[in-house]
Design a protein around this motif. Sequence first.
Motif, PDB file in Angstrom:
ATOM      1  N   LEU A   9       4.921   9.495   8.715  1.00 29.96           N
ATOM      2  CA  LEU A   9       4.910   8.049   8.993  1.00 29.96           C
ATOM      3  C   LEU A   9       4.200   7.291   7.867  1.00 29.96           C
ATOM      4  CD1 LEU A   9       4.151   8.176  12.822  1.00 29.96           C
ATOM      5  CD2 LEU A   9       6.248   7.277  11.760  1.00 29.96           C
ATOM      6  N   PHE A  10       3.146   7.890   7.338  1.00 25.83           N
ATOM      7  CA  PHE A  10       2.389   7.231   6.265  1.00 25.83           C
ATOM      8  C   PHE A  10       3.271   7.101   5.005  1.00 25.83           C
ATOM      9  CE2 PHE A  10      -0.949   5.387   4.127  1.00 25.83           C
ATOM     10  CZ  PHE A  10      -1.501   6.124   3.097  1.00 25.83           C
ATOM     11  N   GLU A  11       4.011   8.193   4.689  1.00 25.89           N
ATOM     12  CA  GLU A  11       4.926   8.117   3.534  1.00 25.89           C
ATOM     13  C   GLU A  11       5.927   6.986   3.750  1.00 25.89           C
ATOM     14  OE1 GLU A  11       2.733  10.376   1.742  1.00 25.89           O
ATOM     15  OE2 GLU A  11       4.568   9.738   0.661  1.00 25.89           O
ATOM     16  N   HIS A  12       6.476   6.931   4.933  1.00 26.47           N
ATOM     17  CA  HIS A  12       7.493   5.904   5.241  1.00 26.47           C
ATOM     18  C   HIS A  12       6.881   4.502   5.175  1.00 26.47           C
ATOM     19  CE1 HIS A  12      10.908   4.533   8.171  1.00 26.47           C
ATOM     20  NE2 HIS A  12      10.919   3.889   7.014  1.00 26.47           N
ATOM     21  N   ALA A  13       5.687   4.372   5.772  1.00 30.54           N
ATOM     22  CA  ALA A  13       5.037   3.038   5.813  1.00 30.54           C
ATOM     23  C   ALA A  13       4.835   2.494   4.404  1.00 30.54           C
ATOM     24  CB  ALA A  13       3.707   3.135   6.550  1.00 30.54           C
ATOM     25  N   GLN A  14       4.488   3.393   3.483  1.00 30.16           N
ATOM     26  CA  GLN A  14       4.178   2.942   2.123  1.00 30.16           C
ATOM     27  C   GLN A  14       5.395   2.423   1.374  1.00 30.16           C
ATOM     28  OE1 GLN A  14       0.998   5.492  -0.005  1.00 30.16           O
ATOM     29  NE2 GLN A  14       1.752   6.806   1.652  1.00 30.16           N
ATOM     30  N   THR A  15       6.595   2.669   1.927  1.00 34.78           N
ATOM     31  CA  THR A  15       7.796   2.140   1.231  1.00 34.78           C
ATOM     32  C   THR A  15       7.984   0.646   1.524  1.00 34.78           C
ATOM     33  OG1 THR A  15       9.247   2.660   3.115  1.00 34.78           O
ATOM     34  CG2 THR A  15       8.948   4.395   1.447  1.00 34.78           C
ATOM     35  N   VAL A  16       7.337   0.173   2.592  1.00 34.86           N
ATOM     36  CA  VAL A  16       7.576  -1.249   2.948  1.00 34.86           C
ATOM     37  C   VAL A  16       6.293  -2.043   3.185  1.00 34.86           C
ATOM     38  CG1 VAL A  16       9.915  -1.036   3.886  1.00 34.86           C
ATOM     39  CG2 VAL A  16       7.952  -0.436   5.332  1.00 34.86           C
ATOM     40  N   ILE A  17       5.131  -1.352   3.265  1.00 33.92           N
ATOM     41  CA  ILE A  17       3.859  -2.063   3.520  1.00 33.92           C
ATOM     42  C   ILE A  17       2.872  -1.654   2.429  1.00 33.92           C
ATOM     43  CG2 ILE A  17       1.963  -2.385   5.186  1.00 33.92           C
ATOM     44  CD1 ILE A  17       3.884  -1.359   7.392  1.00 33.92           C
ATOM     45  N   PRO A  18       2.204  -2.636   1.784  1.00 36.69           N
ATOM     46  CA  PRO A  18       1.272  -2.287   0.708  1.00 36.69           C
ATOM     47  C   PRO A  18       0.210  -1.281   1.166  1.00 36.69           C
ATOM     48  CG  PRO A  18       1.563  -4.657   0.824  1.00 36.69           C
ATOM     49  CD  PRO A  18       2.252  -4.076   2.030  1.00 36.69           C
ATOM     50  N   GLY A  19       0.202  -0.100   0.534  1.00 39.22           N
ATOM     51  CA  GLY A  19      -0.768   0.921   0.927  1.00 39.22           C
ATOM     52  C   GLY A  19      -0.458   1.529   2.279  1.00 39.22           C
ATOM     53  N   GLY A  20       0.658   1.127   2.892  1.00 42.03           N
ATOM     54  CA  GLY A  20       1.085   1.704   4.174  1.00 42.03           C
ATOM     55  C   GLY A  20       0.310   1.184   5.370  1.00 42.03           C
ATOM     56  N   VAL A  21      -0.541   0.197   5.142  1.00 42.61           N
ATOM     57  CA  VAL A  21      -1.373  -0.315   6.246  1.00 42.61           C
ATOM     58  C   VAL A  21      -1.386  -1.846   6.231  1.00 42.61           C
ATOM     59  CG1 VAL A  21      -2.898   1.693   6.365  1.00 42.61           C
ATOM     60  CG2 VAL A  21      -3.417  -0.156   4.755  1.00 42.61           C
ATOM     61  N   ASN A  22      -1.706  -2.410   7.363  1.00 35.07           N
ATOM     62  CA  ASN A  22      -1.806  -3.866   7.447  1.00 35.07           C
ATOM     63  C   ASN A  22      -3.235  -4.375   7.369  1.00 35.07           C
ATOM     64  OD1 ASN A  22       0.883  -4.908   7.474  1.00 35.07           O
ATOM     65  ND2 ASN A  22       1.146  -3.799   9.390  1.00 35.07           N
ATOM     66  N   SER A  23      -4.154  -3.468   7.086  1.00 38.93           N
ATOM     67  CA  SER A  23      -5.524  -3.878   6.761  1.00 38.93           C
ATOM     68  C   SER A  23      -6.145  -2.738   5.964  1.00 38.93           C
ATOM     69  CB  SER A  23      -6.330  -4.166   8.028  1.00 38.93           C
ATOM     70  OG  SER A  23      -7.483  -4.928   7.690  1.00 38.93           O
ATOM     71  N   PRO A  24      -6.732  -3.034   4.793  1.00 42.75           N
ATOM     72  CA  PRO A  24      -7.090  -1.977   3.836  1.00 42.75           C
ATOM     73  C   PRO A  24      -7.965  -0.851   4.365  1.00 42.75           C
ATOM     74  CG  PRO A  24      -7.233  -4.128   2.803  1.00 42.75           C
ATOM     75  CD  PRO A  24      -6.972  -4.373   4.250  1.00 42.75           C
ATOM     76  N   VAL A  25      -8.991  -1.185   5.181  1.00 43.00           N
ATOM     77  CA  VAL A  25      -9.911  -0.103   5.603  1.00 43.00           C
ATOM     78  C   VAL A  25      -9.183   0.995   6.356  1.00 43.00           C
ATOM     79  CG1 VAL A  25     -12.168  -1.209   5.656  1.00 43.00           C
ATOM     80  CG2 VAL A  25     -10.619  -1.513   7.571  1.00 43.00           C
ATOM     81  N   ARG A  26      -8.016   0.657   6.954  1.00 43.89           N
ATOM     82  CA  ARG A  26      -7.305   1.662   7.770  1.00 43.89           C
ATOM     83  C   ARG A  26      -6.690   2.768   6.913  1.00 43.89           C
ATOM     84  NH1 ARG A  26      -3.578  -2.570  11.247  1.00 43.89           N
ATOM     85  NH2 ARG A  26      -5.268  -3.943  11.947  1.00 43.89           N
TER      86      ARG A  26
END
Length: 428
Positions: A9-26
């Motif tokens: 999921l993290f690999e996938h998230a990083q294709t469309v969300i900066p750093g794969g997260v919607n808040s950096p600390v996560r």
Amino acid sequence: MKRSESDRLFEHAQTVIPGGVNSPVRAFRSVGLKPLFITKAQGAYIHDADGNAYLDYVGSWGPMILGHAHPAVVEAVRQAAGKGLSYGAPTEAEILLAEKVISAYPSVEMIRMVNSGTEATMSAVRVARAYTGRDKIIKFTGHYHGHADYLLVKAGSGATTLGIPNSAGVPQSFSEHTLLCEFNDFDTIIQITQEEYPGEIACIILEPFAGNMGFVPPVQDFLKKLRALCDREGIILIFDEVMTGFRVAKGGAQEVFSVIPDMTTFGKIIGGGMPVGAYGGKKEIMSMVAPLGSVYQAGTLSGNPLAMAAGLATLNELFKPGMYDELARTTGRLTEGIRTIAQKTGTPMTVDHCGSMFGFFFSGSPIHSYEQALACDTARFNRFFAKMLEEEIYLAPSAFEAGFVSLAHTTEDIDKTLSAFENILRFM
Ligand SMILES: Cc1ncc(COP(=O)(O)O)c(CN[C@@H](CN)CCC(=O)O)c1O
């Protein structure tokens, strides 16, 4: 521990969300791991996409003080949703939540609901500037008040974690009115307010307990002296209680220290996990806010009915007799236990808490400042974090955050946490 689904999921998230997260600390970057993708949470536990369950001390960074998916909160949101999700018009629920918050904060006579802590602090600073007619503001290094341009100056939390306390994209002209002082160092404040910029400071904004550079309480009389200085200099004192509000005590840090700010900002707990922030203060100051006054601030989803329902249900539970005693007791048991284990294993550690907010540093001496916090053994924290995760204990993925205990944390949970601490510190 199986993590393949979170990794996928993290690999996938990083294709469309900066750093794969919607808040950096996560992103778990500072601890050098990949983040866990969470699928559900109940009580004191969160569950990841690989079916692992973790005892949670992040609590969504503070809001989940009742524990996750509390039945009264879920039911309140469910009922509100059945009546429509958003009207863009006033509702009675907004009056009820406003009054509920005000009932615990005598310094707040009027309050405006917004959608995040960031909106709350940026609006409070705007009002303070309008009310005083002054431009300069003072913040403390390592304190984090959300991501408004002029507050991202030597900011804590994720900005420090990622080594960008002064964010790119903020023009010098946007932050030239932001003056920096050192938390718990009163001399730097005297110098700026009385020697360098007399009569030019609109407000001092601070976290009364710092929670974004690790957990760092104010030293004796620091807040009292700040209050007296602001009275003398006509400076608006803003307590950013987004994290400490309803957390360190029902009445926040201003109750703990009996120091009354001119304005207070809220967030996190007052939304019960839904997007809510708020700022408030004396009627005379809050009358500056449009449509009553000339300070404009607005929001499509401000006072959203579902968010109000979640906040109200959360505070209704919190206000029941004995809740704060229980939170303080559980948290005291945790921190006292950690202290004992640190001594037993010869680990240089400082541990502290107030109410159900706690923190620890791998340091042999107490931490009172951002500089001292930065000097702590973060590499050791990162190793410790990873090992706690293997023991299924979920701490904040950064040495520059605080920890939170909920009403759902049981004695067994605390004992499980303490045995994990001992198992790890014995060999670290
Ligand atoms: C004292 C204080 N003031 C303001 C804010 C900003 O609130 P939000 O805009 O994130 O709702 C925060 C936000 N806290 C961080 C955690 N340290 C939120 C977590 C995150 O950034 O993802 C805060 O702690």
